[in-house]
Design an enzyme around this catalytic site. Structure first.
Site, PDB file in Angstrom:
ATOM      1  N   HIS A  99       0.910  -1.171  -0.086  1.00 33.00           N
ATOM      2  CA  HIS A  99      -0.089   0.123  -0.055  1.00 33.00           C
ATOM      3  C   HIS A  99       0.933   1.332  -0.035  1.00 33.00           C
ATOM      4  O   HIS A  99       2.076   1.382   0.749  1.00 33.00           O
ATOM      5  CB  HIS A  99      -0.819  -0.070   1.326  1.00 33.00           C
ATOM      6  CG  HIS A  99      -1.969   0.980   0.903  1.00 33.00           C
ATOM      7  ND1 HIS A  99      -1.815   2.215   1.152  1.00 33.00           N
ATOM      8  CD2 HIS A  99      -3.420   0.849   0.551  1.00 33.00           C
ATOM      9  CE1 HIS A  99      -2.934   3.111   0.992  1.00 33.00           C
ATOM     10  NE2 HIS A  99      -3.845   2.287   0.770  1.00 33.00           N
ATOM     11  N   GLU A 168      -3.784   1.705  -7.462  1.00 31.69           N
ATOM     12  CA  GLU A 168      -4.328   2.758  -6.625  1.00 31.69           C
ATOM     13  C   GLU A 168      -3.209   4.055  -7.037  1.00 31.69           C
ATOM     14  O   GLU A 168      -2.272   4.019  -6.580  1.00 31.69           O
ATOM     15  CB  GLU A 168      -4.056   2.453  -5.280  1.00 31.69           C
ATOM     16  CG  GLU A 168      -5.042   1.403  -4.701  1.00 31.69           C
ATOM     17  CD  GLU A 168      -5.484   1.475  -3.074  1.00 31.69           C
ATOM     18  OE1 GLU A 168      -6.670   1.542  -2.862  1.00 31.69           O
ATOM     19  OE2 GLU A 168      -4.486   1.359  -2.379  1.00 31.69           O
TER      20      GLU A 168
HETATM   21  P1  13P Z   1      -9.950   5.936  -0.096  1.00 28.63           P
HETATM   22  O1  13P Z   1     -10.979   5.216  -0.754  1.00 28.63           O
HETATM   23  O2  13P Z   1     -10.279   6.565   1.009  1.00 28.63           O
HETATM   24  O3  13P Z   1      -9.399   7.343  -1.116  1.00 28.63           O
HETATM   25  O4  13P Z   1      -8.634   5.190   0.086  1.00 28.63           O
HETATM   26  C1  13P Z   1      -8.227   4.168  -0.918  1.00 28.63           C
HETATM   27  C2  13P Z   1      -7.231   3.210  -0.462  1.00 28.63           C
HETATM   28  O5  13P Z   1      -6.105   3.582  -0.175  1.00 28.63           O
HETATM   29  C3  13P Z   1      -7.599   1.822  -0.308  1.00 28.63           C
HETATM   30  O6  13P Z   1      -6.415   0.931  -0.082  1.00 28.63           O
END
Ligand code: 13P
Length: 248
Positions: A99, A168
């Site tokens: 992450h 992400e």
């Molecule tokens: P948000 O949905 O709060 O933007 O976070 C995304 C995230 O980091 C999920 O791992």
């Protein structure tokens, strides 16, 4: 909409306390009432709640995941950490690795690769997060960064292992800003072209500011198998809303 299984992974980050066990009951009920629909809900609460969550969802269709693990497979003198065996022992099936919030604390691709190998050894399904920062995007480095993250993180992994890739974009996490569908599609296609050379059995998710207001737009992208949801997933109502809108 295609007929494939949709993943909704709730990353609670450093939120939640014992009262949260009550709030997820609504989601458990929702999943029971919608058992004909093809979806998987995976809760990734903080370690403090992981055992309790796993017990609560045991006889339901919901599953649990951890938010990280230590890279060492063996037990050892590592104050403040847990390893893949400890997670597996709780009845947990998944683990989020790589992450961006942990990369920002110094986890590099090689280190994440070690964690992935340990997770696989414990038969956990890895949810590998990849994504570019805003500076990397502005400098047109997105593809280079994604390729490196995939290649180093997935090094030495058996082609047949099941892995979930969560794209992400770092600039989208917690900002309310999501990529355009054109941009997202282009990056997902690129990711798939690299990942498919490494492993055969994988799913691909999007994460970053997913909420009930933008889910319809995101669902227009057929390449996606689901979503990794942060903030919005802490509200049972919002999570249910996101899932419901996916199937409309
Ligand atoms: P948000 O949905 O709060 O933007 O976070 C995304 C995230 O980091 C999920 O791992």
């Amino acid at each position: 909409m295609t007929n494939k299984i949709r993943y909704f992974i709730a990353n609670w980050k450093m939120y939640g306390d014992l009262s949260s066990l009550k709030s997820i009951q609504k989601v458990i009920k929702f999943s029971r009432l919608n058992s004909t629909k093809k979806f998987r809900i995976i809760y990734c609460p903080p370690y403090t709640l992981l055992g309790d969550f796993s017990r609560v969802v045991k006889k339901t269709s919901l599953e649990t995941g951890a938010q990280n693990i230590h890279a060492n497979f063996d037990f050892g003198a590592n104050t403040g950490f847990v390893n893949s065996k400890m997670i597996k022992n709780l009845g947990v099936k998944y683990v989020i690795l790589g992450h961006s919030e942990n990369r920002a604390l110094g986890e590099d691709n090689k280190h994440i690769n070690n964690k992935i190998l340990s997770a696989i050894k414990s038969k956990l399904t890895v949810i590998l997060c990849i994504g570019e920062t805003i500076t990397q995007k502005k400098n047109k480095k997105t593809k280079t960064i994604l390729k490196k993250q995939i290649e180093v993180c997935l090094k030495g992994i058996n082609k047949k292992k099941r892995v979930i890739i969560a794209y992400e974009p770092v600039w989208s996490i917690g900002t309310g800003i999501i990529p355009t569908n054109i941009e997202l599609k282009k990056n997902l296609q690129f990711i798939k072209s690299i990942v498919s050379k490494k492993i055969k059995n994988y799913k691909i998710l999007y994460g970053g500011s997913v909420n009930p207001n933008n889910i319809k737009k995101l669902n227009e992208i057929d390449l996606l198998d689901g979503f990794l949801i942060g903030g919005a997933s802490q509200s049972s109502k919002k999570l249910i809303d996101i899932i419901t809108k996916t199937f409309k």
